[in-house]
Scaffold this motif. Structure first.
Motif, PDB file in Angstrom:
ATOM      1  N   TYR A 197       0.781  -1.311   0.140  1.00 36.13           N
ATOM      2  CA  TYR A 197      -0.197   0.071  -0.121  1.00 36.13           C
ATOM      3  C   TYR A 197       0.904   1.159  -0.062  1.00 36.13           C
ATOM      4  O   TYR A 197       1.728   1.405   0.686  1.00 36.13           O
ATOM      5  N   ASN A 198       0.409   2.264  -0.853  1.00 40.68           N
ATOM      6  CA  ASN A 198       1.299   3.391  -1.210  1.00 40.68           C
ATOM      7  C   ASN A 198       0.523   4.564  -0.672  1.00 40.68           C
ATOM      8  O   ASN A 198      -0.462   5.092  -1.298  1.00 40.68           O
ATOM      9  N   ILE A 199       0.787   5.205   0.596  1.00 44.87           N
ATOM     10  CA  ILE A 199      -0.165   6.204   1.273  1.00 44.87           C
ATOM     11  C   ILE A 199       0.115   7.557   0.564  1.00 44.87           C
ATOM     12  O   ILE A 199      -0.826   8.372   0.578  1.00 44.87           O
ATOM     13  N   MET A 200       1.037   7.589  -0.632  1.00 38.60           N
ATOM     14  CA  MET A 200       1.161   8.812  -1.321  1.00 38.60           C
ATOM     15  C   MET A 200      -0.277   9.294  -2.064  1.00 38.60           C
ATOM     16  O   MET A 200      -0.608  10.266  -2.582  1.00 38.60           O
ATOM     17  N   PRO A 226       2.431  -4.036  -6.938  1.00 34.73           N
ATOM     18  CA  PRO A 226       2.613  -5.465  -7.011  1.00 34.73           C
ATOM     19  C   PRO A 226       3.696  -5.965  -5.847  1.00 34.73           C
ATOM     20  O   PRO A 226       4.882  -5.475  -6.451  1.00 34.73           O
ATOM     21  N   ILE A 227       3.383  -7.094  -5.256  1.00 38.65           N
ATOM     22  CA  ILE A 227       4.839  -7.598  -4.638  1.00 38.65           C
ATOM     23  C   ILE A 227       5.200  -8.860  -5.608  1.00 38.65           C
ATOM     24  O   ILE A 227       4.275  -9.826  -5.812  1.00 38.65           O
ATOM     25  N   PRO A 228       6.385  -8.628  -5.918  1.00 38.38           N
ATOM     26  CA  PRO A 228       6.944  -9.846  -6.985  1.00 38.38           C
ATOM     27  C   PRO A 228       6.849 -11.256  -6.408  1.00 38.38           C
ATOM     28  O   PRO A 228       6.895 -11.353  -5.060  1.00 38.38           O
ATOM     29  N   PRO A 254      12.652  -7.737  -0.537  1.00 38.24           N
ATOM     30  CA  PRO A 254      12.513  -6.914  -2.120  1.00 38.24           C
ATOM     31  C   PRO A 254      13.716  -6.213  -2.490  1.00 38.24           C
ATOM     32  O   PRO A 254      13.828  -6.206  -3.563  1.00 38.24           O
ATOM     33  N   GLN A 255      14.253  -5.441  -1.573  1.00 40.77           N
ATOM     34  CA  GLN A 255      15.406  -4.853  -2.044  1.00 40.77           C
ATOM     35  C   GLN A 255      16.625  -5.541  -2.506  1.00 40.77           C
ATOM     36  O   GLN A 255      17.177  -5.292  -3.581  1.00 40.77           O
ATOM     37  N   ALA A 256      16.879  -6.790  -1.854  1.00 39.94           N
ATOM     38  CA  ALA A 256      17.691  -7.747  -2.324  1.00 39.94           C
ATOM     39  C   ALA A 256      17.321  -8.228  -3.638  1.00 39.94           C
ATOM     40  O   ALA A 256      18.108  -8.370  -4.701  1.00 39.94           O
ATOM     41  N   TRP A 257      16.175  -8.700  -3.689  1.00 38.89           N
ATOM     42  CA  TRP A 257      15.617  -9.341  -5.077  1.00 38.89           C
ATOM     43  C   TRP A 257      15.830  -8.149  -6.228  1.00 38.89           C
ATOM     44  O   TRP A 257      15.958  -8.758  -7.468  1.00 38.89           O
ATOM     45  N   HIS A 260      10.007   4.082  -0.334  1.00 42.30           N
ATOM     46  CA  HIS A 260       9.775   2.707  -0.810  1.00 42.30           C
ATOM     47  C   HIS A 260       9.944   1.580   0.292  1.00 42.30           C
ATOM     48  O   HIS A 260       9.263   0.622   0.206  1.00 42.30           O
ATOM     49  N   VAL A 261      10.858   2.027   1.147  1.00 41.67           N
ATOM     50  CA  VAL A 261      11.059   1.228   2.350  1.00 41.67           C
ATOM     51  C   VAL A 261       9.710   1.027   3.420  1.00 41.67           C
ATOM     52  O   VAL A 261       9.238   0.134   3.945  1.00 41.67           O
ATOM     53  N   LEU A 262       9.172   2.222   3.748  1.00 49.02           N
ATOM     54  CA  LEU A 262       7.991   2.268   4.337  1.00 49.02           C
ATOM     55  C   LEU A 262       7.000   1.654   3.797  1.00 49.02           C
ATOM     56  O   LEU A 262       5.879   0.963   4.560  1.00 49.02           O
ATOM     57  N   MET A 263       6.618   1.726   2.424  1.00 48.12           N
ATOM     58  CA  MET A 263       5.892   0.991   1.498  1.00 48.12           C
ATOM     59  C   MET A 263       5.857  -0.564   1.837  1.00 48.12           C
ATOM     60  O   MET A 263       4.992  -1.054   2.010  1.00 48.12           O
TER      61      MET A 263
END
Length: 466
Positions: free
Chosen positions: A28-31, A75-77, A128-131, A243-246
């Motif tokens: 979820y992106n609060i922006m 989307p979460i890969p 996700p950051q590593a991926w 992106h980290v908070l998201m």
């Protein structure tokens, strides 16, 4: 002395567990739901908004696009979700025994993120950051860590996707928490005490003070410097950035579903805050629901609890500032104590950061959240009460959320109100037992920050035209 309560059986339900099939498929992106957009990050040289090219030396393009996205759902890969299944969905627990110990009419729920392999919420973004970095062909990651929750999470994620991880750990935490460092090394990462002699920024700090305790701002400078000066290395951050908070919002999205299972809706949501990631994870989905007019018509209270020795939300200035001490990062508008401010060496090392996430700071300015601060002895007292009631020993950082929830529960008791309280128990304290030993021995000191140093750090904030 705590007298544990007795219960009549059968007891009401304690754990609320989601099936893996109901794990959220999107972040979820609060922006997308903010009534007023936050101020953009600025290039420190031009004072113009940063663009993708400015961030490309540090991050893969997919993360850069997430950083600036205004789409409500990202989307979460599937490969990331596949790793998440090792511990997600995490449990929502009704704290019946804590309620009884407090004698409160409130209902207390906690979302327990200590079930992850690294023992905290941090793998929710490390994986996700590593991926994304691995997909971009990156081979090495440089990062920083305070207490070690983020460093061990990034080490875990790097092992999964074949990345070489270098971690700069704040010196005071490096010394306080050797087993967190051992966990990073077990996962295959290399860990250095910061400030170090490995970077120009570290050497400059050590030249001024060879015994410098370090700070997250300094450790960030060292990691960014390594990434910026090595073409095969990217940088990863465990908090603060959009992106980290998201990525952490999977916590709150699961909690929304689990509270529906419990037949409850929170009146108060509590999270500890250092950089803002675990707080955003639990709170943002509920705030977004409220902004869209969903849920109950009542307005929930969202409470951020921070350390009194590093109170960026309650004492900092809302202004543009650097995210690091050596001024290698873009300028972001946030509640800050000044990038040169060094917090005292209290045990909640993950909360020893001079600034608050821009999105969390923006919500505070919009009066959508409130903030409070407590010293570490009061937080450890709350953590011990929680451990003796619920059985889980919280991390020192999580003790701040426990303290905040207990304060709210006792308020309900005093007012005779039966409110629903939700907090994020963001990690366990199994690697922090030396701090508990110090607490039990009366050796834990409530360290005040240096008012003169704070004034100097705030006076040195960069000058940015309105």
């Amino acid at each position: 002395m705590l007298i544990l309560p007795t219960f009549e059986f059968p007891m009401p339900q304690t754990k609320f567990l989601l099936d893996e099939s109901r794990m959220p498929s999107h972040w979820y992106n609060i922006m997308a739901d903010l009534p007023v957009p936050p101020a953009p990050p600025l290039h420190p040289g031009t004072l113009q908004p940063v663009g993708p090219d400015d961030l490309a030396p540090l991050f893969p393009m997919e993360l850069i696009l997430q950083e600036v996205s205004t789409e409500r759902e990202v989307p979460i890969p599937e490969p990331v979700r596949d790793v998440f299944r090792l511990w997600r969905p995490s449990p929502l627990v009704r704290a019946h025994r804590l309620e009884k110990a407090l004698g409160t009419p409130a209902k207390i729920y906690y979302k327990y993120e200590g079930v992850s392999p690294a023992g905290s919420h941090k793998p929710n973004t490390a994986v996700p950051q590593a991926w994304y970095n691995a997909q971009a062909g990156v081979k090495k990651i440089a990062t920083e860590t305070g207490a070690g929750q983020w460093g061990s999470s990034m080490a875990f994620a790097g092992a999964l996707f074949g990345l070489e991880i270098t971690v700069f750990q704040v010196r005071v935490s490096y010394d306080q928490k050797p087993y967190r460092r051992a966990l990073m090394e077990t996962y295959g990462a290399t860990c250095h005490a910061s400030p170090s002699n490995l970077t120009n920024s570290g050497r400059a700090i050590l030249a001024q003070n060879p015994n410098h305790p370090g700070s997250l701002g300094i450790a960030i400078s060292e990691a960014v410097e390594v990434a910026a000066t090595h073409d095969d290395t990217n940088y990863a951050l465990g908090s603060v950035l959009n992106h980290v908070l998201m990525h952490q919002t999977i916590i709150g999205q699961e909690a929304l579903l689990q509270l529906e299972m419990a037949g409850d809706d929170p009146d108060v949501i509590v999270g500890c805050t250092g950089g803002g990631s675990n707080f955003a994870g639990i709170a943002f989905p509920f705030i977004g629901q409220q902004l869209r007019g969903g849920g109950k018509t009542k307005r929930r209270r969202i409470v951020a609890v921070e350390p009194a020795a590093c109170p960026s939300l309650t004492r900092g200035k809302f202004a543009y500032d650097f995210g690091d001490t050596a001024h290698l990062t873009p300028l972001t508008k946030m509640h800050t104590l000044g990038s040169t401010f060094t917090p005292p060496g209290f045990h909640a090392g993950g909360l020893r950061y001079h600034g608050m996430a821009p999105l969390v700071s923006h919500l505070a300015e919009l009066k959508l959240i409130e903030a409070t601060a407590y010293h570490q002895n009061a937080c450890f007292e709350a953590g011990v009460l929680f451990a003796r009631s619920e059985g889980i020993v919280p991390a020192p950082e999580a003790n701040h959320a426990v303290k905040g929830a207990i304060v709210e529960a006792l308020r309900c008791k005093a007012e005779g109100r039966s409110e629903v309280i939700l907090f994020n128990l963001c990690g366990h304290g199994h690697f922090d037992m030396s701090s508990y030993s110090n607490y039990h021995a009366g050796k834990l000191v409530d360290q005040p920050y240096d008012e003169a140093e704070l004034a100097m750090a705030l006076a040195g904030l960069p000058s940015v035209p309105a």
